[in-house]
Design a protein around this motif. Sequence first.
Motif, PDB file in Angstrom:
ATOM      1  N   MET A  46       1.246  -4.507  -6.886  1.00 54.23           N
ATOM      2  CA  MET A  46       1.854  -3.274  -6.388  1.00 54.23           C
ATOM      3  C   MET A  46       1.204  -2.811  -5.094  1.00 54.23           C
ATOM      4  O   MET A  46       1.877  -2.340  -4.180  1.00 54.23           O
ATOM      5  N   SER A  47      -0.113  -2.975  -4.997  1.00 48.82           N
ATOM      6  CA  SER A  47      -0.814  -2.584  -3.776  1.00 48.82           C
ATOM      7  C   SER A  47      -0.332  -3.402  -2.586  1.00 48.82           C
ATOM      8  O   SER A  47      -0.091  -2.867  -1.493  1.00 48.82           O
ATOM      9  N   ALA A  48      -0.168  -4.697  -2.801  1.00 47.07           N
ATOM     10  CA  ALA A  48       0.295  -5.566  -1.718  1.00 47.07           C
ATOM     11  C   ALA A  48       1.692  -5.170  -1.259  1.00 47.07           C
ATOM     12  O   ALA A  48       1.963  -5.084  -0.051  1.00 47.07           O
ATOM     13  N   ALA A  71      -0.206 -12.176  -3.722  1.00 48.26           N
ATOM     14  CA  ALA A  71      -0.634 -10.955  -3.036  1.00 48.26           C
ATOM     15  C   ALA A  71      -1.571 -11.266  -1.878  1.00 48.26           C
ATOM     16  O   ALA A  71      -1.494 -10.636  -0.811  1.00 48.26           O
ATOM     17  N   HIS A  83       3.197  -2.247  -1.545  1.00 48.90           N
ATOM     18  CA  HIS A  83       3.187  -0.933  -0.883  1.00 48.90           C
ATOM     19  C   HIS A  83       2.638  -1.035   0.538  1.00 48.90           C
ATOM     20  O   HIS A  83       3.092  -0.313   1.441  1.00 48.90           O
ATOM     21  N   GLN A  84       1.715  -1.964   0.758  1.00 50.62           N
ATOM     22  CA  GLN A  84       1.160  -2.113   2.113  1.00 50.62           C
ATOM     23  C   GLN A  84       2.171  -2.668   3.109  1.00 50.62           C
ATOM     24  O   GLN A  84       2.034  -2.479   4.314  1.00 50.62           O
ATOM     25  N   ASP A 111      -1.943  -3.923 -10.541  1.00 53.71           N
ATOM     26  CA  ASP A 111      -2.406  -3.103  -9.411  1.00 53.71           C
ATOM     27  C   ASP A 111      -2.409  -3.930  -8.126  1.00 53.71           C
ATOM     28  O   ASP A 111      -2.028  -3.432  -7.061  1.00 53.71           O
ATOM     29  N   LYS A 112      -2.845  -5.188  -8.212  1.00 54.30           N
ATOM     30  CA  LYS A 112      -2.926  -6.035  -7.024  1.00 54.30           C
ATOM     31  C   LYS A 112      -1.548  -6.312  -6.446  1.00 54.30           C
ATOM     32  O   LYS A 112      -1.346  -6.231  -5.222  1.00 54.30           O
TER      33      LYS A 112
END
Length: 361
Positions: A330-332, A285, A334-335, A327-328
């Motif tokens: 998925m956040s990456a 990530a 989505h960005q 979370d890390k």
Amino acid sequence: MSNYSSESPDYQKLADDIRLWARHLGFQHVGITEARIPERDKKQFQQWLDQGLHGDLAYMERYKELRCHPEKLHEGVIRVISARMDYLPAETETIKILNEPEKAYVSRYALGRDYHKLIRKRLTQLGKKIEAVAPNHGYRAFVDSAPVMERPLAQQAGLGWMGKHSLIINRKAGSFFFLGELFTNLPLPTDEPYEKNHCGRCTACMDICPTQAIVEPYKVDTRKCISYLTIENSGPIPEELRSKMGNRIFGCDDCQLTCPWNRFARHTQETDFQPRHHLDNSDLADLFLWTEEEFLERTAGSPIRRAGFECWLRNLAVGLGNAPTTDKVMSALHQRQNYPSELVKEHVAWALKQHHPNAQD
């Protein structure tokens, strides 16, 4: 210092000096062979091409004549000095990283600076040392930069044998080493070819290959090889192979890591081959969120630069698709979901689907 341009030059003494000079320049082993490719290797190479196992590497076919006839690469060449330089960094947590799916695995050869320039420079220095005592010496250095069949030449020069994964293996050093060649027009005494094969019935490299790219002993299907897919390939990674890539984002070492002979692999003494920017222990990530400027800055002088930023993101997206759903991660993803590259966008979409297979497109 002796002068080898006399009427009765002592080429055996010169060959011995070349080995000594090469060691002082950081090479662990050099051998000398005639500038020719054995017929069996030419035949195997042609069969590999005929079967289409070179994938999109059109230059393999385009320059096959030069590969099979090294004498056409440098006028007057009659000998090839084949040189080995170990590259395995010490204290890299190789197996551990492969077993931590949130981490990024980079092939051990690519953790430090690009080997091409370093080895070519050292080979050129070796050529100049020879030239100083043999004024009629003509030479040219090659390091994976021209159509040279370096592995058959290395075997002919006595550096080792061709393993079932198609890499050269040395009984005392395994296979974690680079090869380079110095072409010369001096009639140096040649070394005995390494004719023995110590692989025996072992198929560890074939069995462990994540994508089963070693289709038979000594034959690799480039189209399935993770090294090809993550480095040479500039298009989409075949969807059926993505889940098999795990966290390997630049190259793959599995066939070497499992090879019993690599228990003898030597750690490199070259500072340039030591890991840079924590690439031996980074999260997928974190690397995925590098800006292009950061990528260019941190891969300056690195083999990774040749993949380019777009393919770097493509590879990381696949790795993130194979990572645990956190979370890390998925956040990456989505960005980068709307990144302005269809190649990256498609691989991010695939990765997201691995985490939420029932989600609507």
